[in-house]
Scaffold this active site. Structure first.
Site, PDB file in Angstrom:
ATOM      1  N   SER A 136       1.122  -1.474  -0.057  1.00  0.00           N
ATOM      2  CA  SER A 136      -0.039  -0.219  -0.093  1.00  0.00           C
ATOM      3  C   SER A 136       1.030   1.271  -0.413  1.00  0.00           C
ATOM      4  O   SER A 136       0.733   2.179  -0.928  1.00  0.00           O
ATOM      5  CB  SER A 136      -0.741   0.022   1.628  1.00  0.00           C
ATOM      6  OG  SER A 136      -0.291   0.040   2.580  1.00  0.00           O
ATOM      7  N   HIS A 166      -2.468  -8.845   2.061  1.00  0.00           N
ATOM      8  CA  HIS A 166      -2.679  -7.227   2.362  1.00  0.00           C
ATOM      9  C   HIS A 166      -3.613  -6.950   3.888  1.00  0.00           C
ATOM     10  O   HIS A 166      -2.722  -7.134   4.551  1.00  0.00           O
ATOM     11  CB  HIS A 166      -2.250  -6.534   1.435  1.00  0.00           C
ATOM     12  CG  HIS A 166      -1.338  -4.523   2.006  1.00  0.00           C
ATOM     13  ND1 HIS A 166      -0.236  -5.150   3.210  1.00  0.00           N
ATOM     14  CD2 HIS A 166      -1.351  -3.318   1.374  1.00  0.00           C
ATOM     15  CE1 HIS A 166       0.309  -3.921   3.215  1.00  0.00           C
ATOM     16  NE2 HIS A 166      -0.139  -3.658   2.645  1.00  0.00           N
ATOM     17  N   HIS A 215       6.806 -13.208   7.941  1.00  0.00           N
ATOM     18  CA  HIS A 215       7.248 -11.768   7.933  1.00  0.00           C
ATOM     19  C   HIS A 215       7.538 -11.663   6.349  1.00  0.00           C
ATOM     20  O   HIS A 215       8.898 -12.293   6.712  1.00  0.00           O
ATOM     21  CB  HIS A 215       6.923 -10.884   8.109  1.00  0.00           C
ATOM     22  CG  HIS A 215       6.565  -9.246   8.739  1.00  0.00           C
ATOM     23  ND1 HIS A 215       7.556  -8.389   7.156  1.00  0.00           N
ATOM     24  CD2 HIS A 215       5.900  -8.572   8.478  1.00  0.00           C
ATOM     25  CE1 HIS A 215       6.973  -7.480   7.505  1.00  0.00           C
ATOM     26  NE2 HIS A 215       5.837  -7.207   7.642  1.00  0.00           N
ATOM     27  N   ARG A 224       5.372  -4.625  17.016  1.00  0.00           N
ATOM     28  CA  ARG A 224       3.813  -4.386  17.110  1.00  0.00           C
ATOM     29  C   ARG A 224       2.861  -5.326  16.958  1.00  0.00           C
ATOM     30  O   ARG A 224       1.676  -5.239  18.347  1.00  0.00           O
ATOM     31  CB  ARG A 224       3.135  -4.579  15.264  1.00  0.00           C
ATOM     32  CG  ARG A 224       3.915  -2.590  14.698  1.00  0.00           C
ATOM     33  CD  ARG A 224       3.328  -2.450  13.378  1.00  0.00           C
ATOM     34  NE  ARG A 224       4.518  -3.824  12.393  1.00  0.00           N
ATOM     35  CZ  ARG A 224       3.712  -4.354  11.342  1.00  0.00           C
ATOM     36  NH1 ARG A 224       3.071  -3.430  10.430  1.00  0.00           N
ATOM     37  NH2 ARG A 224       3.882  -5.126  10.444  1.00  0.00           N
ATOM     38  N   ASP A 270      -0.746  -9.133  12.398  1.00  0.00           N
ATOM     39  CA  ASP A 270      -2.645  -9.196  12.358  1.00  0.00           C
ATOM     40  C   ASP A 270      -2.401  -9.772  12.794  1.00  0.00           C
ATOM     41  O   ASP A 270      -3.511 -10.280  13.184  1.00  0.00           O
ATOM     42  CB  ASP A 270      -2.732  -9.894  11.075  1.00  0.00           C
ATOM     43  CG  ASP A 270      -2.393  -8.593   9.433  1.00  0.00           C
ATOM     44  OD1 ASP A 270      -2.337  -7.338   9.646  1.00  0.00           O
ATOM     45  OD2 ASP A 270      -1.411  -9.122   8.939  1.00  0.00           O
TER      46      ASP A 270
END
Length: 331
Positions: A136, A166, A215, A224, A270
């Site tokens: 993105s 994504h 990842h 995160r 995620d």
């Protein structure tokens, strides 16, 4: 911080035609499609577009680009909130500009919960960007390199974010965790390290992946993820889904290392975010990526600003022949 908050609020007013477009989109259209349409409709307000047509010198492109970026970041929370309220509720959006950027967004969504306010501050910070190589953020850079204004550049970025590989990933992780929970309850099994290890191997042996793990760039636990885990330990330590996620974290890296195919056997951002939203009764998971989209504007558009400030050229991918591909790989 107070000055920046006031500036965002002052720039946040949406043109009436943007509201009209959003409220007239068909119910059931995916929220990310609506988000892209709404931001594209707001492009009528672009100061960069006007400055370019007025002949602003290239050395000054950064100035109207900056104005557009600030305007986009200020306006997208209301675009996102209109989509949420009209798609799932009564369509009414109530602002509270006495609050910060995140707090006002929560009120527009219809949430008045200090815990959820704090979660969204965390969520919007850690999702702002992780590096320019993600799809993105790179899309915003690519489209911006054509001198499309920040409205169009970020609308394109949202279309990239809408892909299942994504931004839709946290939705798929939540579905996997809930499937695990449902299976265990049906079989009368407790959630333990042993039963989750068993479920992990069942998933891998069926040819599927463990969503939320691995990842493309990171080779250790995503920081995160760690931030969200610490939030969960503080605010919802007894939540059933959180306990499942925490137990998965304790065993899944070992399973993936033993499996041997994952370059990074550790959780990414995620694998946690959907569970935290679900805890606060934010259960419209097809909308989750819109929250991601509101957050990522800060990272992706700051890169567009620097592209214009540094006079970066049009991006043109290199083309190669089929003969080059054959010679390069057939060794």
């Amino acid at each position: 911080m107070d000055s920046l908050t006031q500036e965002f609020h002052a720039r946040s007013e949406l043109p009436e035609h943007v509201k009209s477009v959003l409220y007239n989109l068909p119910k059931g259209m995916h929220p990310m499609t609506q988000f892209s349409i709404g931001l594209t409709a707001a492009q009528t307000e672009s100061k960069f577009l006007k400055a370019y047509h007025d002949g602003v010198p290239k050395s000054q492109y950064w100035d109207p680009c900056y104005e557009d970026i600030m305007d986009v970041m200020a306006k997208i929370p209301e675009i996102a909130a209109i989509i949420y309220r009209k798609e799932y509720f009564d369509g009414v959006v109530n602002k509270d500009t006495s609050l910060d950027y995140s707090g006002n967004f929560c009120r527009m969504l219809g949430y008045d919960d200090k815990g959820f306010d704090e979660l969204m501050r965390l969520y919007m910070t850690i999702h702002s960007d992780h590096e320019g190589g993600n799809a993105s953020a790179h899309t915003a850079h690519l489209v911006g390199s054509t001198l499309s204004d920040p409205y169009l550049s970020y609308a394109a970025s949202l279309n990239a974010l809408a892909g299942p590989l994504h931004g839709l990933a946290n939705q798929e992780v939540l579905g996997w965790i809930q499937a695990l929970q449902k299976k265990f309850k049906a079989e009368g099994k407790p959630v333990t390290k042993e039963t989750i290890t068993e479920f992990g191997w069942e998933t891998l042996n069926s040819g599927k992946v463990i969503p939320g793990y691995g990842h493309a760039v990171l080779r250790k636990t995503d920081p995160r993820y760690t931030c969200q885990r610490e939030f969960g330990l503080k605010h919802l330590p007894d939540d059933e889904l959180f306990l499942i996620v925490d137990t998965i974290y304790q065993v899944m890296p070992g399973v993936l290392l033993e499996h041997g195919k994952a370059k990074n056997p550790y959780p990414n951002v995620d694998s946690h975010s959907g569970v935290l939203l679900w805890h606060y009764n934010f259960k419209q998971y097809e909308y989750y990526t819109v929250l991601f989209g509101v957050s990522r504007a800060m990272g992706a558009l700051s890169q567009v600003f620097w592209d214009r400030a540094l006079g970066m050229p049009l991006e043109r991918p290199k083309s190669v022949t089929s003969e080059w591909i054959k010679n390069h790989f057939d060794k």
